[in-house]
Design an enzyme around this catalytic site. Structure first.
Site, PDB file in Angstrom:
ATOM      1  N   GLN A  57       0.797  -1.270   0.061  1.00  0.00           N
ATOM      2  CA  GLN A  57       0.052   0.090  -0.114  1.00  0.00           C
ATOM      3  C   GLN A  57       0.853   1.331  -0.044  1.00  0.00           C
ATOM      4  O   GLN A  57       0.428   2.368  -0.840  1.00  0.00           O
ATOM      5  CB  GLN A  57      -0.967   0.014   1.215  1.00  0.00           C
ATOM      6  N   ALA A  94       2.310   1.740  -3.319  1.00  0.00           N
ATOM      7  CA  ALA A  94       1.275   2.118  -4.355  1.00  0.00           C
ATOM      8  C   ALA A  94       0.938   3.720  -4.222  1.00  0.00           C
ATOM      9  O   ALA A  94       0.741   4.624  -5.208  1.00  0.00           O
ATOM     10  CB  ALA A  94       0.158   1.437  -3.976  1.00  0.00           C
ATOM     11  N   TYR A  95       1.296   4.026  -2.715  1.00  0.00           N
ATOM     12  CA  TYR A  95       0.668   5.634  -2.463  1.00  0.00           C
ATOM     13  C   TYR A  95       1.815   6.598  -2.919  1.00  0.00           C
ATOM     14  O   TYR A  95       1.663   7.477  -3.426  1.00  0.00           O
ATOM     15  CB  TYR A  95       0.867   5.672  -0.778  1.00  0.00           C
ATOM     16  N   VAL A  96       3.121   6.058  -2.852  1.00  0.00           N
ATOM     17  CA  VAL A  96       4.163   6.593  -3.271  1.00  0.00           C
ATOM     18  C   VAL A  96       4.224   6.840  -4.834  1.00  0.00           C
ATOM     19  O   VAL A  96       4.508   8.006  -5.478  1.00  0.00           O
ATOM     20  CB  VAL A  96       5.630   6.126  -2.748  1.00  0.00           C
TER      21      VAL A  96
END
Length: 222
Positions: free
Chosen positions: A130, A133-135
């Protein structure tokens, strides 16, 4: 008096920003999911618009923000939202908002991003899909804004806290990393400062707590 569109207005940074705008005498349109959120925005002095950015199009967003002088994107999927929603919100909703600003003729755009997202090592600091994916979503959203032709500013705060604002921050020169933490209240106040300083157009900076008054910290960079 300016009229500002806040995308993700019901989030923690968005709520702080609405308070700052109200105190500053500015008008604002807050875009958020759910009618209850829109009612909260009204109570904070703005116009609340209910839109699900994962289930709408740029034309609907453009209609909601038409007549605003600037857009601030501060929406996010949230910590436990899953990998897929990092892409649809932190990236997809940002691109949708960029397209909406272009369609509405709004040139000024401030993006609330995150520290270090251009550094490939940032995604591996925490071994969590997660987080990676955020970065990636934040990195790609920032790139889309830089390529948009809009009058953009990207702010990349370090770890966010709910502490009271101090009115003092540090913003290292472009390309340098910040460290520590920063209150959401001080991030919101910094958004106001960059909107008021046209010299920040085309600038991207990290942001942390510090000992420099916000307006001074912004002015040093332009």
């Amino acid at each position: 008096m300016a009229r500002i569109a806040i995308i993700g207005a019901h989030g923690k940074v968005g709520q702080q920003l609405m308070r700052e705008l109200y105190d500053n005498g500015d008008d604002f349109v807050g875009v958020a999911r759910g009618e209850e959120a829109a009612e909260d925005i009204f109570r904070l002095g703005g116009e609340g618009v209910t839109l699900d950015l994962e289930a709408t199009d740029a034309a609907a967003v453009a209609s909601a923000i038409a007549g605003c002088d600037a857009v601030v994107f501060t929406a996010g999927a949230g910590a436990d939202s899953g990998v897929e929603r990092k892409r649809t919100v932190d990236y997809g909703a940002a691109v949708l908002t960029i397209e909406a600003a272009q369609a509405a003729g709004i040139r000024r755009f401030v993006m609330i991003s995150a520290s270090g997202v251009d550094d490939p090592g940032t995604a591996t600091v925490v071994p969590d899909p997660q987080w990676a994916a955020y970065v990636a979503a934040k990195r790609d959203a920032d790139a889309a804004l830089r390529d948009s032709g809009l009058d953009w500013t990207i702010l990349r705060p370090v770890a966010l806290t709910n502490d009271d604002g101090t009115g003092e921050i540090e913003m290292p020169p472009f390309g340098e990393r910040a460290s520590g933490s920063v209150s959401r209240a001080d991030v919101a106040a910094t958004v106001i400062a960059v909107l008021e300083n046209p010299g920040t157009i085309g600038g991207q900076w990290e942001l942390s707590s510090g000992s420099t008054p916000i307006a001074e910290a912004v002015a040093r960079l332009v």
